[in-house]
Design an enzyme around this catalytic site. Structure first.
Site, PDB file in Angstrom:
ATOM      1  N   SER A 156      -4.585  -3.357  -5.465  1.00  0.00           N
ATOM      2  CA  SER A 156      -5.159  -4.023  -4.306  1.00  0.00           C
ATOM      3  C   SER A 156      -6.634  -3.659  -4.277  1.00  0.00           C
ATOM      4  CB  SER A 156      -4.436  -3.589  -3.024  1.00  0.00           C
ATOM      5  OG  SER A 156      -4.992  -4.199  -1.888  1.00  0.00           O
ATOM      6  N   TYR A 170     -10.181 -13.787  -0.627  1.00  0.00           N
ATOM      7  CA  TYR A 170      -9.937 -12.570  -1.405  1.00  0.00           C
ATOM      8  C   TYR A 170      -9.167 -11.571  -0.545  1.00  0.00           C
ATOM      9  CZ  TYR A 170     -10.867  -8.499  -4.388  1.00  0.00           C
ATOM     10  OH  TYR A 170     -10.732  -7.395  -5.183  1.00  0.00           O
ATOM     11  N   LYS A 174      -5.325  -9.966  -1.092  1.00  0.00           N
ATOM     12  CA  LYS A 174      -5.060  -8.525  -1.157  1.00  0.00           C
ATOM     13  C   LYS A 174      -4.197  -8.050   0.012  1.00  0.00           C
ATOM     14  CE  LYS A 174      -7.238  -7.605  -4.986  1.00  0.00           C
ATOM     15  NZ  LYS A 174      -6.454  -7.294  -6.208  1.00  0.00           N
TER      16      LYS A 174
END
Length: 305
Positions: A156, A170, A174
Site C-alpha cells: 500500500s 490513487y 490504496k
C-alpha cells in the site's frame, strides 16, 4: 472479530516468492535481493519480461510476463510457475507490488483513467492474492501433515492511510487495498497460517516520476498556484529533488525479507519510514479527538442509541 496472523511465521529454506512489478523500484530491489539468496526461489514478473534481464539465469529463478489487470495473464503465470517447479510446487510469499500513481485534478479525470488506476492497484492485487491464497491454504508439509502457510505482502502506501489533494483515485485504490486485505485476513482459518501484511511506505526513491506516474489533464478551475493540489505538487517535487526523508528501494526490500524470515508473528499493518509512522500516529490521535467532538451527535445526545 476474527484475529489475524496469530501464529509465528517461519520462512522455509526453499521458499518460493512471487513478486509483481519487478521491472523497477521496490520489486526490482526485492528480486535482486532474493536472487542473492542461494536457497530461495523466485518468480519475478513484469508486464514486459524483457525488463527482467538484470536477473541471472538460474534454476531457482523464473521470469514471467504478468499483467495484473488481465485475469488470463494471472492464470497463465500461476500455471507456468506450477509447471516449472513441478510436483513440489508451493507458494510461500507473494508481494503485490505492481502499480502506478495517478495524480492531477480529480474533476478532470476521465472514466478510463479512473478505472485503469483502480483495476491496477486494487483489482490486480485482489486477483493475484486470491490465486495465491488458493494455493497456500491447501499446502501441507508431507512430513508432518501440518499446513505450511504463507505470507502475502500487499504494498500500500502512506497514501492508504492519509489522503492528500490531487491524488484521489490513487488514494481510492490504496484505501481499497487496505480494507479488502484486512477483511480477507479475517476470513482465514487459523490453522492454515496464511498471513497478510499491508506495507505502507512513505517516500521511496522509485521511478514514480517516470513511467510509474500518470497525470490527469489539468483542469482550468484548479490551475492557480494557491490551490491545494498545486501547493502539494511543489512540496513533493522539492522533496523528490532533495531526497530528504526518501527511502531507498533496497531498504524496503531488506525489511520485507526481515519480516518474512524473523520467525515472529507478522504485523497486519506496517507503516514504513519515519514519516509514515509519524503521520499514521498523528492521524490516529486526530481521529480519537474527532470522535470526542461528535460523541453527543453519534450517540443521539448521550442516549446510546
Amino acid at each position: 472479530m476474527n484475529p489475524v496472523n496469530t501464529q509465528p511465521y517461519t520462512l522455509p529454506q526453499d521458499a518460493v516468492w512471487l513478486i509483481t512489478g519487478c521491472s523497477s523500484g521496490i520489486g526490482r530491489s526485492l528480486a535482486t535481493l532474493l536472487a542473492s539468496k542461494p536457497t530461495q526461489r523466485l518468480i519475478a514478473t513484469a508486464r514486459n519480461p524483457s525488463t527482467l534481464t538484470y536477473l541471472p539465469s538460474h534454476p531457482n529463478i523464473l521470469k514471467l510476463a504478468l499483467d495484473v489487470t488481465s485475469p488470463a495473464s494471472v492464470d497463465a503465470a500461476f500455471t507456468a510457475a506450477a509447471a516449472r517447479f513441478g510436483a513440489d510446487f508451493h507458494l510461500d510469499v507473494v508481494v503485490n507490488n505492481a502499480g502506478y500513481s495517478l495524480s492531477g485534478d480529480t474533476e478532470a479525470a476521465t472514466e478510463a483513467e479512473a478505472h485503469q488506476e483502480l483495476e491496477t492497484l486494487f483489482f490486480g492485487t485482489a486477483r493475484v492474492t486470491m490465486r495465491a491464497v488458493g494455493v497456500m491454504r491447501q499446502d501441507r508439509d508431507p512430513a508432518t501433515g501440518r499446513f505450511r502457510g504463507g505470507l502475502v505482502f500487499n504494498i500500500s502506501s502512506l497514501a492508504g492511510l492519509c489522503a492528500f489533494p490531487g491524488h484521489a483515485y490513487y488514494h481510492a485504490g490504496k484505501f481499497a487495498v487496505e480494507g479488502w486485505t484486512e477483511s480477507v485476513a479475517r476470513e482465514m482459518k487459523g490453522e492454515w497460517n496464511v498471513n497478510f501484511c499491508i506495507v505502507e511506505p512513505s517516500g521511496v526513491k522509485t521511478n514514480f516520476e517516470g513511467h510509474g506516474k500518470a497525470r490527469i489533464e489539468p483542469h482550468p478551475a484548479y490551475a492557480s498556484e494557491e490551490m491545494p493540489a498545486r501547493k502539494l505538487e511543489m512540496y513533493v517535487n522539492m522533496g523528490i529533488k532533495s531526497g530528504v526523508g526518501m527511502m531507498e528501494p533496497a531498504q524496503v526490500a531488506e525489511m520485507l525479507f526481515h519480516i518474512a524470515s524473523r520467525g515472529e508473528c507478522v504485523p497486519l499493518r506496517l507503516p514504513l519510514g519515519g514519516t509514515s509512522w509519524k503521520m499514521a500516529k498523528a492521524k490516529a490521535e486526530g481521529f480519537l479527538r474527532d470522535l470526542e467532538l461528535v460523541k453527543e451527535l453519534s450517540t443521539f445526545g448521550g442516549q446510546g442509541v
